[in-house]
Design a protein around this motif. Structure first.
Motif, PDB file in Angstrom:
ATOM      1  N   GLN A   1       0.842  -1.214   0.000  1.00 25.65           N
ATOM      2  CA  GLN A   1       0.000   0.000   0.000  1.00 25.65           C
ATOM      3  C   GLN A   1       0.864   1.246   0.000  1.00 25.65           C
ATOM      4  O   GLN A   1       0.607   2.203  -0.717  1.00 25.65           O
ATOM      5  CB  GLN A   1      -0.884   0.027   1.247  1.00 25.65           C
ATOM      6  N   LEU A   2       1.915   1.180   0.825  1.00 27.36           N
ATOM      7  CA  LEU A   2       2.826   2.304   0.944  1.00 27.36           C
ATOM      8  C   LEU A   2       3.497   2.595  -0.416  1.00 27.36           C
ATOM      9  O   LEU A   2       3.563   3.744  -0.856  1.00 27.36           O
ATOM     10  CB  LEU A   2       3.881   1.968   2.004  1.00 27.36           C
ATOM     11  N   ALA A   3       3.939   1.524  -1.065  1.00 23.95           N
ATOM     12  CA  ALA A   3       4.601   1.686  -2.373  1.00 23.95           C
ATOM     13  C   ALA A   3       3.626   2.267  -3.389  1.00 23.95           C
ATOM     14  O   ALA A   3       3.989   3.124  -4.205  1.00 23.95           O
ATOM     15  CB  ALA A   3       5.124   0.335  -2.859  1.00 23.95           C
ATOM     16  N   GLN A   4       2.373   1.825  -3.305  1.00 26.13           N
ATOM     17  CA  GLN A   4       1.359   2.298  -4.248  1.00 26.13           C
ATOM     18  C   GLN A   4       1.076   3.790  -4.040  1.00 26.13           C
ATOM     19  O   GLN A   4       1.030   4.560  -5.000  1.00 26.13           O
ATOM     20  CB  GLN A   4       0.083   1.476  -4.051  1.00 26.13           C
ATOM     21  N   VAL A   5       0.930   4.181  -2.770  1.00 25.64           N
ATOM     22  CA  VAL A   5       0.650   5.586  -2.456  1.00 25.64           C
ATOM     23  C   VAL A   5       1.854   6.462  -2.834  1.00 25.64           C
ATOM     24  O   VAL A   5       1.692   7.537  -3.408  1.00 25.64           O
ATOM     25  CB  VAL A   5       0.283   5.762  -0.960  1.00 25.64           C
TER      26      VAL A   5
ATOM     27  N   GLY B   1       3.930   5.800  -5.152  1.00 27.45           N
ATOM     28  CA  GLY B   1       3.914   5.841  -6.620  1.00 27.45           C
ATOM     29  C   GLY B   1       2.955   6.912  -7.128  1.00 27.45           C
ATOM     30  O   GLY B   1       3.270   7.653  -8.053  1.00 27.45           O
ATOM     31  N   ARG B   2       1.787   6.986  -6.487  1.00 25.90           N
ATOM     32  CA  ARG B   2       0.796   8.002  -6.884  1.00 25.90           C
ATOM     33  C   ARG B   2       1.349   9.399  -6.647  1.00 25.90           C
ATOM     34  O   ARG B   2       1.155  10.300  -7.466  1.00 25.90           O
ATOM     35  CB  ARG B   2      -0.504   7.793  -6.108  1.00 25.90           C
ATOM     36  N   LYS B   3       2.048   9.561  -5.515  1.00 26.29           N
ATOM     37  CA  LYS B   3       2.641  10.861  -5.197  1.00 26.29           C
ATOM     38  C   LYS B   3       3.700  11.228  -6.254  1.00 26.29           C
ATOM     39  O   LYS B   3       3.730  12.352  -6.753  1.00 26.29           O
ATOM     40  CB  LYS B   3       3.278  10.798  -3.796  1.00 26.29           C
ATOM     41  N   ARG B   4       4.521  10.229  -6.591  1.00 22.81           N
ATOM     42  CA  ARG B   4       5.561  10.455  -7.607  1.00 22.81           C
ATOM     43  C   ARG B   4       4.957  10.884  -8.937  1.00 22.81           C
ATOM     44  O   ARG B   4       5.437  11.796  -9.590  1.00 22.81           O
ATOM     45  CB  ARG B   4       6.350   9.163  -7.815  1.00 22.81           C
ATOM     46  N   THR B   5       3.876  10.188  -9.317  1.00 22.73           N
ATOM     47  CA  THR B   5       3.218  10.508 -10.588  1.00 22.73           C
ATOM     48  C   THR B   5       2.732  11.952 -10.592  1.00 22.73           C
ATOM     49  O   THR B   5       2.944  12.691 -11.557  1.00 22.73           O
ATOM     50  CB  THR B   5       2.017   9.559 -10.809  1.00 22.73           C
ATOM     51  N   ARG B   6       2.079  12.342  -9.487  1.00 24.39           N
ATOM     52  CA  ARG B   6       1.580  13.725  -9.372  1.00 24.39           C
ATOM     53  C   ARG B   6       2.725  14.723  -9.495  1.00 24.39           C
ATOM     54  O   ARG B   6       2.636  15.712 -10.220  1.00 24.39           O
ATOM     55  CB  ARG B   6       0.899  13.927  -8.007  1.00 24.39           C
ATOM     56  N   LEU B   7       3.784  14.465  -8.743  1.00 26.10           N
ATOM     57  CA  LEU B   7       4.921  15.394  -8.752  1.00 26.10           C
ATOM     58  C   LEU B   7       5.580  15.445 -10.134  1.00 26.10           C
ATOM     59  O   LEU B   7       6.043  16.495 -10.575  1.00 26.10           O
ATOM     60  CB  LEU B   7       5.954  14.985  -7.691  1.00 26.10           C
ATOM     61  N   ASN B   8       5.581  14.291 -10.810  1.00 23.92           N
ATOM     62  CA  ASN B   8       6.169  14.241 -12.149  1.00 23.92           C
ATOM     63  C   ASN B   8       5.418  15.109 -13.136  1.00 23.92           C
ATOM     64  O   ASN B   8       6.015  15.790 -13.962  1.00 23.92           O
ATOM     65  CB  ASN B   8       6.169  12.800 -12.671  1.00 23.92           C
ATOM     66  N   ILE B   9       4.086  15.063 -13.034  1.00 27.14           N
ATOM     67  CA  ILE B   9       3.250  15.862 -13.936  1.00 27.14           C
ATOM     68  C   ILE B   9       3.607  17.341 -13.759  1.00 27.14           C
ATOM     69  O   ILE B   9       3.775  18.076 -14.732  1.00 27.14           O
ATOM     70  CB  ILE B   9       1.744  15.597 -13.650  1.00 27.14           C
TER      71      ILE B   9
END
Ligand code: ZN
Length: 245
Positions: free
Chosen positions: A17-21, A23-31
């Motif tokens: 779950q931690l890795a998934q969350v 990952g979502r944070k990384r995606t947002r920051l990447n955008i």
């Protein structure tokens, strides 16, 4: 299932779950980062255009100055022409005068081209500034839109990290180190279920993480022992489900 593998499985559930969350944070920051890069690139382009305008204007000023000097020279030649003593002298000055006038016309033309170019670049720069404003506005919009989501994800990360620390307490240090090393490579999936294929013995055993076949020795050992055995291919820590045949 024994306490070692059972504890690791609980840890993995949180870790995933931690890795998934994360990952979502990384995606947002990447955008956001991509958009920031876009704005930065546009600013660089605009700066280049601006430098071109400045350089063109400098060229134009220099040409205008040259022209002024040359026109003064033409005036002087005209005066000399009027005071020429002989036909030969007159003809010589006239040739010089005409040559100078022709050159001046060329320089004037050149100055005009340089100025027109500068004006065209001014137009390009204005368009570029407009695009920067648009993309900057988009960036602000994205940041605004993302800030709530990022704050939410951050809260989730904090809460999951606390859960993770709690789950890690039940796992012996060496097992924890092994798990963390493997989980780091597979987005939190440090463990893999052993999948059993076939309806009757001899069964085929497959790693649920990488789907490569496993030696029956792993299965036999895990049926009786609560220990760390890793897939020979992906290195994930293997476990058997409670209903394992
Ligand atoms: Zn594997």
């Amino acid at each position: 299932m024994g306490t070692l593998l059972g504890g690791l499985l609980k840890l993995q559930a949180v870790e995933r779950q931690l890795a998934q969350v994360r990952g979502r944070k990384r995606t947002r920051l990447n955008i956001i980062r991509v958009q920031e890069g876009k704005v930065e690139l546009l600013r660089k382009e605009q700066d280049q255009l601006h430098q071109r305008i400045l350089s063109r204007r400098k060229d134009s000023d220099q040409l205008t100055l040259d022209l002024k000097t040359r026109e003064d020279h033409v005036s002087k030649l005209r005066t000399s022409l009027n005071s020429a003593k002989t036909n030969k002298e007159y003809a010589a000055i006239l040739t010089q005068l005409n040559g100078m006038k022709a050159d001046n016309a060329k320089i004037e033309e050149q100055a005009l081209i340089v100025m027109q170019d500068a004006e065209a670049v001014v137009g390009e720069e204005a368009k570029s500034q407009e695009r920067i404003a648009q993309e900057q506005a988009r960036l602000e919009e994205m940041k605004k839109f993302t800030s709530d989501e990022l704050a939410r994800l951050e809260t989730m990360i904090e809460s999951l990290s606390a859960q993770r620390a709690e789950a890690a307490k039940d796992v012996p240090a060496t097992a924890l180190t092994a798990f963390e090393r493997i989980a780091g490579n597979y987005d939190g999936e440090g463990m893999a279920n052993i999948e059993i294929r076939g309806n009757k013995p001899p069964y085929d055993y497959v790693c649920g993480g990488c789907y490569m076949s496993l030696n029956a020795e792993h299965v036999n050992a895990l049926r009786t022992r609560d220990e760390i055995r890793t897939c020979d291919n992906c290195q994930r820590i293997l476990y058997l489900k409670e209903d394992g045949k």
